[in-house]
Write a protein that holds these residues in place. Structure first.
Motif, PDB file in Angstrom:
ATOM      1  N   THR A 216      16.031  -2.180  -3.723  1.00 39.66           N
ATOM      2  CA  THR A 216      14.764  -2.553  -4.338  1.00 39.66           C
ATOM      3  C   THR A 216      14.922  -2.626  -5.855  1.00 39.66           C
ATOM      4  O   THR A 216      15.672  -1.862  -6.447  1.00 39.66           O
ATOM      5  CB  THR A 216      13.637  -1.568  -3.970  1.00 39.66           C
ATOM      6  OG1 THR A 216      12.433  -1.993  -4.600  1.00 39.66           O
ATOM      7  CG2 THR A 216      13.961  -0.153  -4.394  1.00 39.66           C
TER       8      THR A 216
ATOM      9  N   LYS B  36      11.938  -3.046  -7.772  1.00 36.72           N
ATOM     10  CA  LYS B  36      10.587  -2.877  -8.311  1.00 36.72           C
ATOM     11  C   LYS B  36      10.469  -1.762  -9.340  1.00 36.72           C
ATOM     12  O   LYS B  36       9.818  -1.933 -10.354  1.00 36.72           O
ATOM     13  CB  LYS B  36       9.582  -2.680  -7.186  1.00 36.72           C
ATOM     14  CG  LYS B  36       9.841  -1.426  -6.364  1.00 36.72           C
ATOM     15  CD  LYS B  36       8.835  -1.252  -5.259  1.00 36.72           C
ATOM     16  CE  LYS B  36       9.202   0.043  -4.563  1.00 36.72           C
ATOM     17  NZ  LYS B  36       8.746   0.263  -3.325  1.00 36.72           N
TER      18      LYS B  36
ATOM     19  N   GLU C 119      15.348 -12.667  -1.612  1.00 37.79           N
ATOM     20  CA  GLU C 119      14.037 -12.161  -1.178  1.00 37.79           C
ATOM     21  C   GLU C 119      13.767 -10.769  -1.741  1.00 37.79           C
ATOM     22  O   GLU C 119      12.633 -10.315  -1.759  1.00 37.79           O
ATOM     23  CB  GLU C 119      13.914 -12.156   0.354  1.00 37.79           C
ATOM     24  CG  GLU C 119      14.647 -11.018   1.054  1.00 37.79           C
ATOM     25  CD  GLU C 119      16.150 -11.244   1.233  1.00 37.79           C
ATOM     26  OE1 GLU C 119      16.813 -10.307   1.686  1.00 37.79           O
ATOM     27  OE2 GLU C 119      16.651 -12.336   0.917  1.00 37.79           O
ATOM     28  N   LYS C 120      14.794 -10.103  -2.220  1.00 42.08           N
ATOM     29  CA  LYS C 120      14.642  -8.780  -2.830  1.00 42.08           C
ATOM     30  C   LYS C 120      14.091  -8.873  -4.248  1.00 42.08           C
ATOM     31  O   LYS C 120      13.583  -7.900  -4.784  1.00 42.08           O
ATOM     32  CB  LYS C 120      15.985  -8.039  -2.875  1.00 42.08           C
ATOM     33  CG  LYS C 120      16.557  -7.715  -1.532  1.00 42.08           C
ATOM     34  CD  LYS C 120      15.717  -6.634  -0.904  1.00 42.08           C
ATOM     35  CE  LYS C 120      16.287  -6.172   0.409  1.00 42.08           C
ATOM     36  NZ  LYS C 120      15.473  -5.108   0.984  1.00 42.08           N
TER      37      LYS C 120
ATOM     38  N   SER D 261      11.652  -9.855  -7.321  1.00 42.63           N
ATOM     39  CA  SER D 261      10.258 -10.163  -7.584  1.00 42.63           C
ATOM     40  C   SER D 261      10.217 -11.369  -8.512  1.00 42.63           C
ATOM     41  O   SER D 261      11.245 -11.854  -8.969  1.00 42.63           O
ATOM     42  CB  SER D 261       9.571  -8.954  -8.216  1.00 42.63           C
ATOM     43  OG  SER D 261      10.256  -8.587  -9.393  1.00 42.63           O
ATOM     44  N   GLU D 262       9.024 -11.818  -8.802  1.00 39.49           N
ATOM     45  CA  GLU D 262       8.886 -12.932  -9.729  1.00 39.49           C
ATOM     46  C   GLU D 262       9.446 -12.535 -11.085  1.00 39.49           C
ATOM     47  O   GLU D 262       9.291 -11.407 -11.529  1.00 39.49           O
ATOM     48  CB  GLU D 262       7.415 -13.318  -9.874  1.00 39.49           C
ATOM     49  CG  GLU D 262       6.808 -13.872  -8.602  1.00 39.49           C
ATOM     50  CD  GLU D 262       7.463 -15.163  -8.166  1.00 39.49           C
ATOM     51  OE1 GLU D 262       7.712 -16.028  -9.014  1.00 39.49           O
ATOM     52  OE2 GLU D 262       7.731 -15.292  -6.954  1.00 39.49           O
TER      53      GLU D 262
END
Length: 140
Positions: free
Chosen positions: A101, A103, A120-121, A123-124
């Protein structure tokens, strides 16, 4: 495993390469440099100045081109194991890409290089496509 290295960027640097098995499927490679901004003449080590970060990002990209790893990063006082949402001592099977992750820990890295198969891991954010096979994130 711990290996002594000499890396030639603009300035010659000593480094340690740590190779650690963090699960049955994943190896972690950590290349550690003397990271202070100031040089340490008593240790005969150059520090890493802000204007040299691009050299280390180029080193990360060059390593990817040769080794085709899944995820790599450039950080100070952090390593890739910090990107896994796992509070276990390694080796442990929880260290797998399902638990990868960005995030909460992305801010700890100056740069992250991730294989496009794991996009896909992400984020924008602001990413640059490298060699049509991986994406580079740079912390502003």
């Amino acid at each position: 495993m711990e290996i002594n290295l000499t890396v030639h960027t603009t300035r010659k640097r000593r480094a340690l390469l740590f190779v650690e098995k963090i699960s049955s499927e994943l190896l972690s490679f950590s290349m550690c440099f003397f990271g202070a901004i100031d040089d340490a003449p008593e240790w005969k080590q150059p520090g890493i100045r802000d204007d040299e970060l691009d050299e280390f990002i180029c080193l990360l990209i060059s390593l990817y081109r040769e080794l085709k790893f899944s995820v790599g990063g450039l950080a100070i006082e952090e390593d890739m194991k910090g990107l896994f949402d796992v509070n276990k001592v390694w080796p442990n099977e929880k260290y797998n890409f399902v638990n990868l992750t960005f995030k909460d820990n992305l801010y700890k890295f100056q740069a992250i290089l991730i294989n496009k198969s794991l996009n896909e891991k992400l984020s924008e954010g602001q990413y640059t496509l490298i060699d049509n096979s991986c994406m580079l994130y740079r912390n502003a």
